[in-house]
Design an enzyme around this catalytic site. Structure first.
Site, PDB file in Angstrom:
ATOM      1  N   CYS A  52       0.822  -1.206   0.000  1.00 36.36           N
ATOM      2  CA  CYS A  52       0.000   0.000   0.000  1.00 36.36           C
ATOM      3  C   CYS A  52       0.857   1.257   0.000  1.00 36.36           C
ATOM      4  O   CYS A  52       1.812   1.360   0.773  1.00 36.36           O
ATOM      5  CB  CYS A  52      -0.907   0.028   1.231  1.00 36.36           C
ATOM      6  SG  CYS A  52      -2.315  -1.078   1.108  1.00 36.36           S
ATOM      7  N   GLN A  90      15.191  -1.424  10.480  1.00 35.95           N
ATOM      8  CA  GLN A  90      15.233  -2.256  11.683  1.00 35.95           C
ATOM      9  C   GLN A  90      15.391  -3.737  11.339  1.00 35.95           C
ATOM     10  O   GLN A  90      15.999  -4.494  12.099  1.00 35.95           O
ATOM     11  CB  GLN A  90      13.978  -2.029  12.526  1.00 35.95           C
ATOM     12  CG  GLN A  90      13.848  -0.621  13.089  1.00 35.95           C
ATOM     13  CD  GLN A  90      15.041  -0.221  13.943  1.00 35.95           C
ATOM     14  OE1 GLN A  90      15.347  -0.848  14.945  1.00 35.95           O
ATOM     15  NE2 GLN A  90      15.723   0.836  13.528  1.00 35.95           N
TER      16      GLN A  90
END
Length: 417
Positions: A118, A127
């Site tokens: 999206c 991360q």
């Protein structure tokens, strides 16, 4: 391209069955790669485009997949040798990054095209990379792909700088087949994180603490196939709860875990909507008369970002002013311009939307800009006066199985054209 046509104004009555959780399934299916022996039978998988997309990706890597029904998949990954995932399906789907952790764990190498999904703002994977490197992998980003290699993975302590569902799951995948102990701190606690950990444990992993602040992984040498059922989709359930509140009526939403819905339930009750929990179901009763509320999206157990857009639609016809703060993702107010076409009174300032309730919305031609915005527009069409046409239905199909059939069974006038 197909579109949905909705004639609004009908109250909703009846029962609706909730499917398996999209956010769990799109991580569990890539994790089946890690089973070097036996077959994984995954039950309660949602019949959605994101799952079909992962099926195609796994097929391309060499997995043997048999679909026993719309909700049961058998996946045999024992003979897989390919570690390069570079198809268009990989590029268009954000959850394809779970292939990195799964392939790195089993084969100690992977090349995966940078994923999509999206378009809701910057969604970095820093991360993930931090975690892989801490386990001993070398990571490069080259020509639009993530390339990871390791002679071996060694367990270690990893503290995530921000709470990230994707990083928590991805690093947990890799750590499962690392040597020694891994401690993950400042982790995401979402139900689908717990579900992935439970699935890995069913394959023979040793993971403790999922759902708490600290996850502890003791590496094992191999994982084996198992039979596992995906948890119910809290976001799909929340969407039907909100739709019932908006349209009025009484709907029982079956196959849910009420605890996963507590933040949504509490907010609806605060607004004046009746919500009754019954074991594995919730019943929503609404007269379509409710007051506004303030919402701030937060990591679980806070209010889920994936329900913010549907809830924003409900607030457009609530009494008084509501303030919605989106603290998880930037650019998650793309549905606002579409709601304005229908008469909503919304002002966006950065990550905050100020919504002044109006007596009604009116039908219009609108588009689904992303998955959850699409759900928001369906709710808008259901509660609006007149006809609404929703373009961009492919976004909705990524995460909502049979959305028009389910709403039609509740009394809505909705067709796919």
């Amino acid at each position: 391209m197909s579109k949905l046509k909705i004639t609004g104004g009908n109250p909703l009555f009846g029962k609706v069955e909730i499917s398996g959780a999209k956010n769990a399934a799109v991580a569990i299916l890539p994790a089946t790669i890690m089973a070097s022996k036996g077959v994984c039978t995954i039950e309660n998988t949602p019949n959605i485009e994101d799952v079909h997309c992962i099926e195609r990706i796994l097929n391309g890597l060499g997995c043997e997949i048999k679909r026993q029904s719309n909700s049961i998949l058998q996946i045999d990954s024992t003979n897989i040798t390919k570690t390069d995932a570079n198809t268009e399906d990989v590029r268009k789907m954000r959850a394809s990054y779970y292939l990195i952790g799964a392939l790195l764990g089993r084969f100690k190498k992977a090349r995966v095209e940078l994923p999509g999904g999206c378009p809701i703002g910057v969604r970095p994977i820093d991360q993930h990379i931090k975690g892989f490197e801490a386990l001993g992998a070398h990571v490069e980003i080259e020509h639009g792909a993530v390339i990871v290699k390791a002679d071996k993975l060694i367990g270690t302590n990893i503290f995530f700088d921000v709470v990230s569902v994707g990083a928590t799951i991805n690093v947990m995948l890799a750590a499962t087949l690392a040597e020694g102990n891994t401690v993950l701190e400042n982790v995401a606690k979402e139900p689908h994180v717990v579900d992935v950990a439970n699935f890995l444990n069913s394959m023979g992993a040793n993971i403790k603490g999922a759902g708490t602040d600290i996850i502890r992984v003791t590496g094992v040498k191999e994982l084996k196939g198992c039979t596992y059922s995906v948890i119910p989709d809290q976001i799909e359930a929340g969407t039907y709860m909100i739709a019932t509140a908006a349209c009025g009526g009484e709907v029982t939403i079956n196959n849910v875990i009420p605890k996963h819905l507590e933040s949504i339930t509490a907010k609806l009750i605060e607004m004046g909507v009746d919500v009754i929990e019954n074991g594995d179901s919730v019943t929503v009763k609404s007269k379509g008369n409710f007051k506004g509320a303030n919402i701030k999206t937060q990591p679980y157990p806070g209010f889920p970002t994936d329900v913010q857009q549907p809830m924003s639609t409900l607030l457009t016809i609530a009494k008084g002013r509501s303030i919605v703060n989106e603290s998880i993702w930037e650019s998650r107010f793309k549905h606002v311009d579409e709601l304005k076409k229908m008469g909503a009174n919304i002002k966006v300032e950065g990550r905050t939307a100020i919504i002044d309730g109006v007596p009604k919305l009116t039908g219009a031609i609108v588009k689904a800009t992303d998955l959850r915005a699409g759900a928001a527009m369906v709710i808008a069409g259901l509660l609006a006066e007149g006809d609404t046409e929703i373009l961009g239905v492919e976004h909705i199909d990524r995460g909502y199985p049979n959305i028009e059939n389910k709403f039609r069974s509740l009394g809505a006038t909705i067709v796919r054209l």
